[in-house]
Each structure stands twice: as C-alpha cells, then as structure tokens.
Design a protein around this motif. Structure first.
Motif, mmCIF file in Angstrom:
data_model
loop_
_atom_site.group_PDB
_atom_site.id
_atom_site.type_symbol
_atom_site.label_atom_id
_atom_site.label_comp_id
_atom_site.label_asym_id
_atom_site.label_seq_id
_atom_site.Cartn_x
_atom_site.Cartn_y
_atom_site.Cartn_z
ATOM 1 N N LEU A 100 0.819 -1.216 0.000
ATOM 2 C CA LEU A 100 0.000 0.000 0.000
ATOM 3 C C LEU A 100 0.850 1.263 0.000
ATOM 4 O O LEU A 100 0.532 2.239 -0.697
ATOM 5 N N PHE A 101 1.928 1.262 0.789
ATOM 6 C CA PHE A 101 2.821 2.426 0.748
ATOM 7 C C PHE A 101 3.395 2.614 -0.658
ATOM 8 O O PHE A 101 3.500 3.731 -1.162
ATOM 9 N N MET A 102 3.773 1.491 -1.293
ATOM 10 C CA MET A 102 4.362 1.598 -2.624
ATOM 11 C C MET A 102 3.333 2.003 -3.668
ATOM 12 O O MET A 102 3.682 2.612 -4.683
ATOM 13 N N MET A 103 2.051 1.697 -3.444
ATOM 14 C CA MET A 103 1.011 2.166 -4.350
ATOM 15 C C MET A 103 0.986 3.689 -4.397
ATOM 16 O O MET A 103 0.870 4.289 -5.470
ATOM 17 N N VAL A 104 1.077 4.295 -3.228
ATOM 18 C CA VAL A 104 1.096 5.763 -3.165
ATOM 19 C C VAL A 104 2.304 6.310 -3.902
ATOM 20 O O VAL A 104 2.195 7.182 -4.771
ATOM 21 N N PHE A 105 3.458 5.780 -3.564
ATOM 22 C CA PHE A 105 4.710 6.284 -4.136
ATOM 23 C C PHE A 105 4.745 6.078 -5.649
ATOM 24 O O PHE A 105 5.090 6.986 -6.405
ATOM 25 N N GLY A 106 4.383 4.864 -6.101
ATOM 26 C CA GLY A 106 4.399 4.583 -7.524
ATOM 27 C C GLY A 106 3.419 5.450 -8.294
ATOM 28 O O GLY A 106 3.725 5.951 -9.382
ATOM 29 N N GLY A 107 2.223 5.629 -7.738
ATOM 30 C CA GLY A 107 1.225 6.446 -8.414
ATOM 31 C C GLY A 107 1.647 7.902 -8.537
ATOM 32 O O GLY A 107 1.538 8.509 -9.605
ATOM 33 N N VAL A 108 2.140 8.453 -7.447
ATOM 34 C CA VAL A 108 2.533 9.870 -7.440
ATOM 35 C C VAL A 108 3.663 10.141 -8.426
ATOM 36 O O VAL A 108 3.597 11.060 -9.251
ATOM 37 N N TYR A 109 4.718 9.327 -8.379
ATOM 38 C CA TYR A 109 5.883 9.607 -9.214
ATOM 39 C C TYR A 109 5.689 9.193 -10.673
ATOM 40 O O TYR A 109 6.428 9.643 -11.547
ATOM 41 N N THR A 110 4.695 8.359 -10.953
ATOM 42 C CA THR A 110 4.380 8.059 -12.343
ATOM 43 C C THR A 110 3.653 9.226 -13.002
ATOM 44 O O THR A 110 3.870 9.536 -14.175
ATOM 45 N N VAL A 111 2.804 9.896 -12.241
ATOM 46 C CA VAL A 111 1.927 10.929 -12.802
ATOM 47 C C VAL A 111 2.503 12.338 -12.671
ATOM 48 O O VAL A 111 2.139 13.230 -13.441
ATOM 49 N N ILE A 112 3.424 12.543 -11.734
ATOM 50 C CA ILE A 112 3.875 13.905 -11.452
ATOM 51 C C ILE A 112 4.460 14.594 -12.680
ATOM 52 O O ILE A 112 4.313 15.807 -12.856
ATOM 53 N N GLY A 113 5.082 13.836 -13.580
ATOM 54 C CA GLY A 113 5.634 14.436 -14.786
ATOM 55 C C GLY A 113 4.565 15.062 -15.653
ATOM 56 O O GLY A 113 4.753 16.156 -16.224
ATOM 57 N N TYR A 156 6.544 -4.727 -5.058
ATOM 58 C CA TYR A 156 6.559 -4.358 -6.469
ATOM 59 C C TYR A 156 5.204 -4.538 -7.137
ATOM 60 O O TYR A 156 4.903 -3.861 -8.121
ATOM 61 N N ILE A 157 4.370 -5.429 -6.610
ATOM 62 C CA ILE A 157 2.982 -5.471 -7.078
ATOM 63 C C ILE A 157 2.303 -4.154 -6.735
ATOM 64 O O ILE A 157 1.549 -3.592 -7.542
ATOM 65 N N GLY A 158 2.585 -3.637 -5.537
ATOM 66 C CA GLY A 158 2.054 -2.329 -5.163
ATOM 67 C C GLY A 158 2.545 -1.233 -6.081
ATOM 68 O O GLY A 158 1.782 -0.343 -6.469
ATOM 69 N N SER A 159 3.823 -1.294 -6.456
ATOM 70 C CA SER A 159 4.373 -0.302 -7.379
ATOM 71 C C SER A 159 3.686 -0.377 -8.732
ATOM 72 O O SER A 159 3.307 0.645 -9.316
ATOM 73 N N SER A 160 3.514 -1.596 -9.233
ATOM 74 C CA SER A 160 2.874 -1.780 -10.530
ATOM 75 C C SER A 160 1.426 -1.301 -10.499
ATOM 76 O O SER A 160 0.974 -0.576 -11.390
ATOM 77 N N ALA A 161 0.701 -1.695 -9.446
ATOM 78 C CA ALA A 161 -0.697 -1.282 -9.324
ATOM 79 C C ALA A 161 -0.810 0.227 -9.150
ATOM 80 O O ALA A 161 -1.686 0.877 -9.744
ATOM 81 N N GLY A 162 0.090 0.799 -8.346
ATOM 82 C CA GLY A 162 0.046 2.237 -8.132
ATOM 83 C C GLY A 162 0.319 3.023 -9.392
ATOM 84 O O GLY A 162 -0.339 4.041 -9.670
ATOM 85 N N SER A 163 1.282 2.559 -10.192
ATOM 86 C CA SER A 163 1.594 3.250 -11.442
ATOM 87 C C SER A 163 0.394 3.265 -12.372
ATOM 88 O O SER A 163 0.057 4.293 -12.976
ATOM 89 N N THR A 164 -0.278 2.118 -12.484
ATOM 90 C CA THR A 164 -1.432 2.027 -13.384
ATOM 91 C C THR A 164 -2.644 2.769 -12.825
ATOM 92 O O THR A 164 -3.272 3.574 -13.526
ATOM 93 N N LEU A 165 -2.979 2.507 -11.553
ATOM 94 C CA LEU A 165 -4.153 3.147 -10.966
ATOM 95 C C LEU A 165 -3.972 4.651 -10.831
ATOM 96 O O LEU A 165 -4.923 5.425 -11.024
ATOM 97 N N GLY A 166 -2.738 5.075 -10.510
ATOM 98 C CA GLY A 166 -2.490 6.510 -10.418
ATOM 99 C C GLY A 166 -2.708 7.197 -11.751
ATOM 100 O O GLY A 166 -3.282 8.301 -11.822
ATOM 101 N N ALA A 167 -2.268 6.552 -12.839
ATOM 102 C CA ALA A 167 -2.448 7.129 -14.167
ATOM 103 C C ALA A 167 -3.914 7.113 -14.590
ATOM 104 O O ALA A 167 -4.413 8.076 -15.187
#
Length: 428
Positions: free
Chosen positions: A250-263, A372-383
């Motif tokens: 869950l922590f990585m979902m936040v981090f992955g989502g934020v840094y994927t979209v911030i650009g 890393y599942i959290g990172s992957s999910a966060g990147s996709t869901l954040g976008a």
C-alpha cells in the motif's frame, strides 16, 4: 508496541560502532580483505537495477506524445517492469539456492542490460511494454540474491551496514536514472535518454562482475518445489507477515502512483516545466534516503505502530499539500510523501526477517513481491485516476491506500490486545 500490531517485534537491531574482531570468522568485515570491493560491487548493482527499472518513469509525457497514447497506457512501461520483477523475485530466490547468488545476479544483470539496449528501438508502445516486462523479470535476480549473498559472506555485526550500501545504490540509481533521462530527453528525446541509461547500466554490470568476490560460504541447495511451496504457504498463513506485506504494497502504491503521474502534472499548465526540470524533481529521493536511515531511531522512540502512524500521517499531509497550484506547495508535498513512504517501507521491510521463524529468504522475497505489485498497481491506478480526475484523482487514490495502512495497523493492534487477554486465561 505489541508485536502483533503490525506483524513484527519491537526489537530494533543497532548498527555496531566497531567491526567484529573475531578472528575465527572468515567472513568479510569492514577493513578486511574484499569488503570494500564487495560493497562497491553491490552498490553498482543497485544503481543499475533501479536506473533500469524506472528508466521510463520521468519520460512518460514524451512516450505518450511519441506513440499518441494516454497517460494510463504509457504508464504500463513502468508497471510492466515492476510487475515482471514482482512475479519473478520468488522463483529467482529459489534459483539462487541451487546455482549460487553471484551467478544469478550476473546472469540477471546481463539479460537486463541487453534488453535495455533494445528498448530505445521499440517500434510501438506494445513492443516497449513487452521489453520492459522482460527487463523487470530479469532484474528480479538482484534483490532475490543480494541480501542472501551478504548474509552468507559478511559477518553479522557488519551486515546492516553492508545491506545499507546496497539499498543506497538502489536509491542513487532510482534518482540519478530519472534525473539523467530528464535532461537528456529534453535535448535529444526519450529514446536517446533510455539508451544512455542502458550504457551506464552496462558499465555498472561489467564493474560488478569484476569486483564482486567469489562466494566462500555458499552451500548449494536443491530445487524442491514442495519445500518451497510449503514455506511460502506457512508465511502467507502468518497474519503478522500478511499485514507487513500489505503495508509495504500500500505504501508503494502511493509512491508509484505519485511519481508516475507527477511528470504529466508539472509539464502541463499552470507549471509548464521543461523535461529537464521535471527530471530533476526526483532529487527529492535524497529525502527518502535520510528518512529510511533514521527509521530505526524513530522506532526506538515511538515503536513500530507509532512509526507507521507517523509515516502515514506524513504521507497524507504531503498528498494534501500537493493539491495546491503553487510549485512550492507541490515540491513540499513531494518531500513529505517521499519521507513518509521511505520511513514506512523501512519499518515494514525490516520487520519481515525478524518475524519469520524459518525461510527468511522466501519471507523477504514475498515482501519484495508484494512491494513491487504495489508499485505496478500504483503506477497504473495513479495514471487511470489522473486521466479520470486530474491530479486530485491521483491524490484520492493515494489517500485510500494510506487509509488501508492505518486500518491494517489498527487491526493488528486489536489482535495483539486480544492475544494478550487470552494469554493469562491459557496460563490458568
């Protein structure tokens, strides 16, 4: 804090101020033969791993424009890599038991850098996503083997410092890869930028193989699927470990989502920043390096539950601040999000091996897989959230993930109190 509140003991390992002077222990120690070479080799492996893994993250707006795809589609170039790593980290940990840590790390890096040199020539977004998935799967051999190599080859009192250097390489690689790609892409495009990262990774991989000392304490195991399956089943049946795995994800979902979209947010109005400046935003990672390194002291003061609450609160404050249209507020928000994430990740990850009573390598691999599942999910869901509701949508996704962390921690606290109440009754 009771151990069941997060799934971990409150014991905090301290880094010793002096090396182990036991002359009967032939393992490496600071100042001893091979220690400096080993440390630098694994530092370079960490740099290469994270530079490759997140090489497209700062470039997503350019990838979107080149292939004429949405942010959610382009984000799969990150999600595929982290997802591939998540799926293969456990099998790679098993292979390292049979074929050796150094061999698995060497082959993993060789495959990953080879794919990295092919990535700039991807003819379509589908081909790019496929290459990134293969690259992530190859990179799974690094985290699966590096900590096991260190545990076998380094004296126990020096182990925390040695692992810290590998993690520092991860942080430096993740940060420098994004910064370098941002500035290079601004002048020559995203393809040249990822090619530069690929060449840097090649240099790191060659130096790693030349510097890393041959293992002296590795005991070859056998690939026994039933034993591995039983160990994994035992870990997943442990409610304390399940809570830790969920918190890391869950922590990585936040981090992955934020840094994927911030650009995307910073290249659009009202900021309209150039790509080089957007890439430099990832220097904020340095805050995370400090946050992770001080997490042990924080746990010593407020306990693991208190540390997780503080990490969640800091992340929440950062998410809310980032909603402002001021660049200063956005940057301050990123600082708090990064500090909160790294602190929470450090607390959860450091608890796994202590909680697991057997099969610690597999317990750690499961945590990394969840992470890393959290990172992957966060990147996709954040976008997806950004596409649907702008930056506010990504913030809502992050807030829900933090709420999950807090809820799991509270549930763990209740379980610990219930166990404490049952203990006296059982004694009678």
């Amino acid at each position: 804090m009771p151990s069941a509140s997060t799934g971990a003991s409150t014991t905090v390992a301290a880094t010793p101020s002096v090396p182990n002077t036991d002359t009967t222990d032939s393992r490496m120690a600071p100042g001893g033969p091979g220690y400096r070479r080993m440390s630098f080799a694994l530092f370079l492996a960490g740099v290469a791993t994270f530079a490759l893994l997140y090489s497209t993250q700062a470039l997503l707006p350019l990838v979107s424009a080149d292939f004429a795809v949405s942010a959610s589609r382009a984000s799969w170039t990150v999600s595929a890599a982290t997802g591939g790593l998540a799926l293969f980290v456990l099998p790679m940990s098993a292979l390292s038991e049979r074929f050796g840590r150094r061999t698995v790390m060497t082959v993993s890096l060789a495959v990953a850098v080879t794919v990295g040199l092919l990535v700039p020539f991807a003819p379509s977004i589908g081909a790019l996503i496929a290459l990134r998935a293969v690259q992530g799967a190859a990179l799974a051999g690094l985290p699966a083997s590096a900590t096991a190599y260190l545990a076998e080859e380094v004296r126990p009192k020096a182990l925390i410092t040695a692992i810290g250097l590998f993690v520092a390489g991860n942080s430096v690689g993740g940060m420098s890869g994004r910064v370098i790609t941002g500035w290079v892409a601004q002048e020559w495009g995203w393809r040249v930028a990822v090619a530069v990262i690929g060449l840097i990774a090649v240099a790191c991989a060659v130096a790693f193989r030349m510097l890393l000392p041959a293992p002296r304490h590795f005991a070859q195991g056998s690939l026994r699927p039933r034993v591995l399956a039983r160990t994994v089943r035992d870990h997943l049946a442990n409610p304390l470990l399940r809570r830790l795995y969920a918190i890391g994800a869950l922590f990585m979902m936040v981090f992955g989502g934020v840094y994927t979209v911030i650009g995307y947010r910073l290249t659009e109005a009202p900021f309209s920043l150039p790509q080089g400046i957007v890439g430099s935003i990832f220097l904020v990672y340095l805050v995370g390096t400090v946050s992770a390194s001080t997490a042990g002291r924080l746990v010593g003061r407020v306990g693991r539950r208190g540390s997780l609450y503080l990490a969640g609160g800091t992340t929440t404050a950062g998410l809310l601040l980032s909603l402002g249209d001021s660049l200063v507020l956005v940057l301050l928000g990123l600082v708090l999000i990064t500090a909160g994430f790294f602190a929470g990740h450090a607390v959860a990850s450091s608890s796994v091996s202590h909680t697991a009573q057997h099969g610690r390598a597999q317990a750690s691999a499961l945590y990394q897989s969840a992470y890393y599942i959290g990172s992957s999910a966060g990147s996709t869901l954040g976008a997806v959230a950004f596409h649907a509701g702008g930056w506010a949508g990504t913030v809502v996704m992050g807030l829900l993930a933090v709420l999950g962390v807090v809820s799991i921690t509270v549930a763990g606290s209740h379980a610990a109190r219930a166990a404490a109440r049952r203990a006296p009754a059982l004694a009678h």
